[in-house]
Design a protein around this motif. Sequence first.
Motif, short mmCIF file in Angstrom:
data_model
loop_
_atom_site.label_atom_id
_atom_site.label_comp_id
_atom_site.label_asym_id
_atom_site.label_seq_id
_atom_site.Cartn_x
_atom_site.Cartn_y
_atom_site.Cartn_z
N THR A 1 46.86 46.28 29.27
CA THR A 1 46.33 47.39 28.48
C THR A 1 45.01 47.02 27.83
N LEU A 2 44.96 45.85 27.19
CA LEU A 2 43.74 45.42 26.53
C LEU A 2 42.61 45.22 27.54
N PHE A 3 42.93 44.66 28.69
CA PHE A 3 41.92 44.44 29.73
C PHE A 3 41.27 45.77 30.12
N PHE A 4 42.09 46.77 30.41
CA PHE A 4 41.53 48.05 30.85
C PHE A 4 40.87 48.78 29.69
N LEU A 5 41.41 48.64 28.47
CA LEU A 5 40.82 49.29 27.31
C LEU A 5 39.40 48.77 27.06
N VAL A 6 39.22 47.46 27.15
CA VAL A 6 37.88 46.89 26.97
C VAL A 6 36.93 47.43 28.03
N PHE A 7 37.38 47.46 29.28
CA PHE A 7 36.55 48.01 30.35
C PHE A 7 36.18 49.46 30.07
N ALA A 8 37.16 50.26 29.63
CA ALA A 8 36.91 51.67 29.37
C ALA A 8 35.89 51.86 28.25
N VAL B 1 29.46 41.76 30.30
CA VAL B 1 28.36 41.70 31.26
C VAL B 1 28.51 42.80 32.31
N LEU B 2 29.73 43.01 32.78
CA LEU B 2 29.97 44.05 33.79
C LEU B 2 29.70 45.43 33.23
N GLY B 3 30.10 45.67 31.98
CA GLY B 3 29.83 46.96 31.36
C GLY B 3 28.35 47.23 31.22
N TRP B 4 27.61 46.20 30.83
CA TRP B 4 26.15 46.35 30.73
C TRP B 4 25.55 46.71 32.08
N THR C 1 35.00 45.41 41.13
CA THR C 1 34.75 44.03 40.71
C THR C 1 35.89 43.51 39.83
N CYS C 2 36.37 44.36 38.91
CA CYS C 2 37.51 43.95 38.08
C CYS C 2 38.75 43.70 38.92
N ILE D 1 40.57 39.99 39.25
CA ILE D 1 41.97 39.73 38.89
C ILE D 1 42.72 39.15 40.08
N TRP D 2 42.51 39.68 41.25
CA TRP D 2 43.18 39.17 42.45
C TRP D 2 42.70 37.75 42.78
N THR D 3 41.40 37.50 42.60
CA THR D 3 40.88 36.16 42.86
C THR D 3 41.49 35.14 41.91
#
Length: 314
Positions: A45-52, A89-92, A188-189, A193-195
Amino acid sequence: VLAWSLRRGVGLSDAASALTVTTLAAAVPFAVWATGGLETMAFATLFFLVFALVALAPGGVPVAAAGLAGLALALIRVEGTFWAVGLGVLGWAARRARGEREGWAVVGYLVVVAAGAWAWWIARYLYYGDPWPNTVYVKVGFSAETLGSGARYLATFALTWLTPVFVLLSLPVLLQRSRRAVGLAALTCWAGIWTYAAVVGGDFMAMGRFLLPASPFLALLLGTIVDEVDANRGPVAGALTAITALSLALPASFDLHLVPRGLRERFHFRWSVPPYQSEYHVWRRMVGQAAESMPSHADTIRSYCEAASAGDSP
């Protein structure tokens, strides 16, 4: 969070959003780990929330909210700090690809995460005299054998549930100019995660626990595909696309498989549990073990309580 992101951050229609959230809710690995204990669902949840918040929130990056979510992600698992920085960095990059200028907002987010994470790391080091938790030394190690086990872990999941294969076959839709910024960020996310799961050798528990944080990203990509089909082919075609993706995964929930057992057996990675068992059977075995251990735990707790009430134990 996924529903909000699809509507507000990606701009999907209500119908496409509803279908997408349904596919996530009906995904058996997601359902299992929603009730499976550990910090797995909280981390996801936190992972996706930060991305969002960093990559999708309309009107710019909400620095305080994103920073606190990123700090929570950094504290819940030892590798969370690296994920929090990477998501910044990805969000930027995703916002810049959409023509937004959010550089200083992302810097503010990273400052909040770094300050809190470093303070916690220093405090922990001063208390324990060691830079990392014990789990790092016990579980983390890189070798060809570990990587091979991790690769089989990914193959087992993909050949069991098949939805990841469906999304990968639809990559041309995600790489269209109008979908590229969000699609590549989510992809990329998912790939990251899979990597990571492959590098650490996977996990012995059922239903791909290490891959759970990728589930909402997979759903987001699927939602983008559904929305594109809806826009070009009509709502019926969009609904059929979502139903097809869901139908590929549901049979394995009842230990019915579209991929032959012989092919799945080639990717057996649980060497401590021979012979090969499907994810369904591994889950049933884990449930049985938990049920068997509960009476003994209850007896132990009861004996401690009785001793304490009698003054025999501190």
